[in-house]
Scaffold this motif. Structure first.
Motif, mmCIF file in Angstrom:
data_model
loop_
_atom_site.group_PDB
_atom_site.id
_atom_site.type_symbol
_atom_site.label_atom_id
_atom_site.label_comp_id
_atom_site.label_asym_id
_atom_site.label_seq_id
_atom_site.Cartn_x
_atom_site.Cartn_y
_atom_site.Cartn_z
ATOM 1 N N GLY A 203 0.828 -1.204 0.000
ATOM 2 C CA GLY A 203 0.000 0.000 0.000
ATOM 3 C C GLY A 203 0.861 1.253 0.000
ATOM 4 N N GLU B 129 -2.111 7.221 2.030
ATOM 5 C CA GLU B 129 -2.602 7.012 3.399
ATOM 6 C C GLU B 129 -3.100 5.588 3.588
ATOM 7 O OE1 GLU B 129 -2.175 9.355 5.840
ATOM 8 O OE2 GLU B 129 -1.085 10.283 4.188
ATOM 9 N N GLY B 130 -3.221 4.858 2.490
ATOM 10 C CA GLY B 130 -3.701 3.495 2.609
ATOM 11 C C GLY B 130 -4.506 3.078 1.395
ATOM 12 N N LEU C 87 -0.812 -8.186 7.352
ATOM 13 C CA LEU C 87 0.338 -8.341 8.247
ATOM 14 C C LEU C 87 1.017 -6.995 8.466
ATOM 15 C CD1 LEU C 87 2.039 -11.583 6.832
ATOM 16 C CD2 LEU C 87 0.568 -11.393 8.861
ATOM 17 N N SER C 88 1.544 -6.822 9.676
ATOM 18 C CA SER C 88 2.359 -5.655 10.035
ATOM 19 C C SER C 88 3.716 -6.171 10.500
ATOM 20 C CB SER C 88 1.691 -4.895 11.175
ATOM 21 O OG SER C 88 2.615 -4.020 11.800
ATOM 22 N N ILE C 89 4.795 -5.518 10.076
ATOM 23 C CA ILE C 89 6.109 -5.957 10.553
ATOM 24 C C ILE C 89 6.463 -5.324 11.892
ATOM 25 C CG2 ILE C 89 6.975 -6.548 8.258
ATOM 26 C CD1 ILE C 89 8.792 -3.959 8.565
ATOM 27 N N GLY C 90 5.591 -4.518 12.456
ATOM 28 C CA GLY C 90 5.856 -3.926 13.770
ATOM 29 C C GLY C 90 5.070 -2.647 13.934
ATOM 30 N N VAL D 161 5.001 3.269 11.438
ATOM 31 C CA VAL D 161 4.415 3.585 10.131
ATOM 32 C C VAL D 161 5.532 3.836 9.123
ATOM 33 C CG1 VAL D 161 2.895 5.172 8.881
ATOM 34 C CG2 VAL D 161 2.374 4.560 11.251
ATOM 35 N N THR E 47 6.458 4.722 4.818
ATOM 36 C CA THR E 47 5.867 5.509 3.724
ATOM 37 C C THR E 47 5.100 4.610 2.759
ATOM 38 O OG1 THR E 47 7.901 5.332 2.459
ATOM 39 C CG2 THR E 47 7.634 7.304 3.826
HETATM 40 C C1 4G4 Z 1 -1.500 0.169 4.092
HETATM 41 C C2 4G4 Z 1 -2.221 1.132 4.753
HETATM 42 C C3 4G4 Z 1 3.197 -1.502 6.611
HETATM 43 C C4 4G4 Z 1 -0.141 0.372 3.849
HETATM 44 C C5 4G4 Z 1 -1.590 2.297 5.166
HETATM 45 C C6 4G4 Z 1 2.866 -0.534 5.674
HETATM 46 C C7 4G4 Z 1 3.888 0.214 8.106
HETATM 47 C C8 4G4 Z 1 3.707 -1.129 7.840
HETATM 48 C C9 4G4 Z 1 0.499 1.541 4.250
HETATM 49 C C10 4G4 Z 1 -0.239 2.502 4.929
HETATM 50 C C11 4G4 Z 1 3.049 0.812 6.011
HETATM 51 C C12 4G4 Z 1 4.067 -2.156 8.880
HETATM 52 C C13 4G4 Z 1 0.926 4.621 4.433
HETATM 53 C C14 4G4 Z 1 0.131 4.159 6.701
HETATM 54 C C15 4G4 Z 1 1.956 1.701 3.969
HETATM 55 N N1 4G4 Z 1 3.570 1.141 7.213
HETATM 56 N N2 4G4 Z 1 4.254 -1.761 10.131
HETATM 57 N N3 4G4 Z 1 2.742 1.841 5.168
HETATM 58 N N4 4G4 Z 1 0.356 3.707 5.350
HETATM 59 O O1 4G4 Z 1 4.167 -3.323 8.545
#
Ligand code: 4G4
Length: 250
Positions: A116, A119-120, A134-137, A140, A142
């Protein structure tokens, strides 16, 4: 194993994929990484992939149509499997990625990783096409590219043949404890000695010392992991006796 990566910035993957272990794994055919540019699925003259959020507010949102078209096109690519591959979105609000999830993903033949940006991603694409988030942590980024790269790296090294099987079995997190300290030559460096047991040649004593140092380090740095190892029945009576001596009681 095939990684299909859907991204607006395929160039971000070049460095990590063309160095070191991932490069070798690709050359050996153990993993295949296919990059798909989401922008190629935009249909307007400007190849637009984002738009302003409904309801107002800052930033932009990834438009549903190009992303959905890209996901659907990639899903039709060979090899066709009995069960469709997971479609994973990397997002700060996903389930936190762990070694256990890496092991689970390494058992699949193919993964789609959706990166993504802005903003998403439009929520309806998530509902319709994303099967796992999934989130790697808890921070946030970019974009999802670096997170996707982390998942590729952690999963690829678990694919048989990519790295030494013994290192995988022994390492931090695979059994829920941190690693023991490592040393190599010289035996004395800037006045600091290697622990004598490691140069003693007593393999049994080395193994015992390493186990105890793993327990000590996990207690000091990640007591949460120690609780979990205990709850899962992974601590022996010897472990518990040693930990008691360090002041830990379950
Ligand atoms: C999806 C929604 C993953 C993807 C919003 C992606 C941190 C992680 C993004 C966003 C990400 C993680 C721009 C807020 C892309 N940030 N922790 N950013 N944002 O895995």
């Amino acid at each position: 194993m095939i990684f299909d990566i859907l991204t607006l910035f395929p160039g971000m993957f070049t460095g990590p994929l063309t160095e070191s272990i991932l490069k070798r794994a690709r050359q050996a055919g153990l993993i295949q990484v296919r990059l798909h540019n989401i922008r190629d699925w935009a249909t307007d003259r400007h190849r637009t992939t984002d738009d302003a959020p409904f309801g107002g507010g800052p930033g932009m949102v990834m438009k549903p149509e190009p992303l959905a078209a890209c996901i659907r096109a990639v899903l039709t690519l060979p090899p066709e499997a009995a069960t469709p591959p997971p479609v994973i979105l990397l997002t700060p609000d996903g389930e936190v990625f762990t070694q256990a999830i890496a092991q689970e993903l390494a058992a699949t033949e193919r993964l789609l990783l959706v990166c993504g940006h802005y903003e998403g991603v439009d929520e309806r694409v998530r509902e319709a096409l994303i099967t796992r988030e999934l989130s790697i942590g808890d921070y946030v980024l970019t974009g999802g590219e670096l997170a996707a790269m982390v998942v590729v790296d952690a999963v690829a090294r678990l694919v048989p043949g990519v790295i030494d099987a013994e290192s995988v079995a022994e390492e931090s997190h695979s059994d829920g404890l941190l690693e023991y300290p490592h040393y190599t030559r010289p035996a004395v460096w800037e006045g600091r000695q290697v622990p004598p047991v490691l140069v003693s040649g007593h393999h049994g004593e080395v193994a015992k010392w390493r186990r105890r140092e793993r327990l000590r380090r996990t207690l000091l740095r990640r007591p949460d992991l120690l609780e979990r190892a205990h709850a899962a029945g992974r601590l022996t009576p010897d472990d518990l006796a040693w930990l008691a001596g360090l002041g830990w009681a379950p």
